[in-house]
Write an enzyme that holds these catalytic residues in place. Sequence first.
Site, PDB file in Angstrom:
ATOM      1  N   HIS A  80     -50.485   7.161  -9.976  1.00  0.00           N
ATOM      2  CA  HIS A  80     -50.192   6.135 -10.991  1.00  0.00           C
ATOM      3  C   HIS A  80     -51.238   5.381 -11.262  1.00  0.00           C
ATOM      4  CE1 HIS A  80     -49.062   3.986  -6.496  1.00  0.00           C
ATOM      5  NE2 HIS A  80     -50.424   3.828  -7.091  1.00  0.00           N
ATOM      6  N   HIS A 138     -48.507  -3.566  -5.367  1.00  0.00           N
ATOM      7  CA  HIS A 138     -50.079  -3.929  -5.004  1.00  0.00           C
ATOM      8  C   HIS A 138     -50.273  -5.331  -5.093  1.00  0.00           C
ATOM      9  CE1 HIS A 138     -49.815   0.405  -6.459  1.00  0.00           C
ATOM     10  NE2 HIS A 138     -50.975   0.681  -5.882  1.00  0.00           N
ATOM     11  N   HIS A 177     -57.109   9.168  -1.775  1.00  0.00           N
ATOM     12  CA  HIS A 177     -57.902   8.162  -2.519  1.00  0.00           C
ATOM     13  C   HIS A 177     -58.279   7.092  -1.526  1.00  0.00           C
ATOM     14  CE1 HIS A 177     -54.130   6.532  -3.661  1.00  0.00           C
ATOM     15  NE2 HIS A 177     -54.873   5.453  -4.305  1.00  0.00           N
ATOM     16  N   GLU A 223     -50.355   6.133   0.015  1.00  0.00           N
ATOM     17  CA  GLU A 223     -49.084   6.158  -0.884  1.00  0.00           C
ATOM     18  C   GLU A 223     -48.285   7.619  -0.803  1.00  0.00           C
ATOM     19  OE1 GLU A 223     -51.422   3.029  -3.809  1.00  0.00           O
ATOM     20  OE2 GLU A 223     -51.280   5.319  -4.375  1.00  0.00           O
TER      21      GLU A 223
HETATM   22  C1  DHB Z   1     -56.522   3.585  -8.412  1.00  0.00           C
HETATM   23  C2  DHB Z   1     -55.659   4.280  -7.677  1.00  0.00           C
HETATM   24  C3  DHB Z   1     -54.567   3.610  -7.281  1.00  0.00           C
HETATM   25  O1  DHB Z   1     -53.392   4.096  -6.585  1.00  0.00           O
HETATM   26  C4  DHB Z   1     -54.241   2.192  -7.402  1.00  0.00           C
HETATM   27  O2  DHB Z   1     -53.125   1.551  -7.204  1.00  0.00           O
HETATM   28  C5  DHB Z   1     -55.254   1.406  -8.012  1.00  0.00           C
HETATM   29  C6  DHB Z   1     -56.417   2.295  -8.527  1.00  0.00           C
HETATM   30  C7  DHB Z   1     -58.007   4.293  -8.760  1.00  0.00           C
HETATM   31  O3  DHB Z   1     -58.194   5.512  -8.355  1.00  0.00           O
HETATM   32  O4  DHB Z   1     -58.849   3.471  -9.555  1.00  0.00           O
HETATM   33 FE    FE Z   2     -51.987   2.590  -5.935  1.00  0.00          FE
END
Ligand code: DHB
Ligand code: FE
Length: 292
Positions: free
Chosen positions: A12, A59, A193, A240
């Site tokens: 997302h 978030h 990530h 997540e």
């Molecule tokens: C990014 C990924 C995410 O899941 C998020 O909520 C905000 C930013 C990213 O990779 O930039």
């Molecule tokens: Fe996210």
Amino acid sequence: MSDVIGGIFTSHVPAIGNAIAKGLQDDPYWKPFFAGYRPVQRWLAAQRPDVAVVFYNDHGLNFFLDKMPTFAIGAAATYRNADEGWGLPVAAPFEGAQALSWHLIEALVADDFDMTVCQEMLVDHALVVPFNLCWPGADNRAVKIVPIAINTVQHPLPSPQRCLALGRAVGRALASWGGDERIVVLGTGGLSHQLDGERAGFLNPDYDRFCLDAIGPDPERLTHHSALDIIELAGSQGIEILNWIAARGALGEHVAEITRNYHIPISNTAAATLVLEARDHADRMEQDRRAA
Ligand code: DHB
Ligand code: FE
């Protein structure tokens, strides 16, 4: 009788929303990523769901660190989006499947899941970006939503096992719903990530492939790691995957993979897309075909 058709699992990342707003889908950076959604859109066009039950994480738009429910569910007639700081266009409000929300709330609380019940709830990029990927253009407003937010942001986090159990309880509650809607389940976020700290930019394709391979046939394998193990393996935002685990739980025991895509990186994230069709649904369709 209502019918759970299957699940869509998708990253997302907010930058995706920006790329859509700017029409960059065929740009060389974006093309291999967006190409992964064409089979998803075809599957949705054939399946025509009426309702999406969406497991995602907020978030900081609706919940902040002062009040962070572990599991929250919407019971609103409409859900507004707002700019939480990424500069994305604000999406039109989403219509809630309100009667189904209350059925799920009754069933989940009776099943010992102490949900935070939200009669007002803003939805952030973790719901809006997947909708714009799955139903590009204005079509996505044909699908009503039940949002279910899982805390993946502030410790202590729920365990993967508990998230799978929540999803299974949602699956049981959907099976006992008397409506005639066709229901799709979404799990958003991930895969690996980490956005901040010493490991910012960390990705783990081995763990991501393990998740993509195991979540359909054997989701229990994803619960053999604790939440802290997953942060080690997938990065602090890779947790997540809890949303995916819960969504998988709602699909019943047997699923068939319809499509998948994995593309590194989109922004700071290992981007992934997966569709799992619920076997119970496919069996019912086959019986209907034979009876016709
Ligand atoms: C990014 C990924 C995410 O899941 C998020 O909520 C905000 C930013 C990213 O990779 O930039
Ligand atoms: Fe996210």
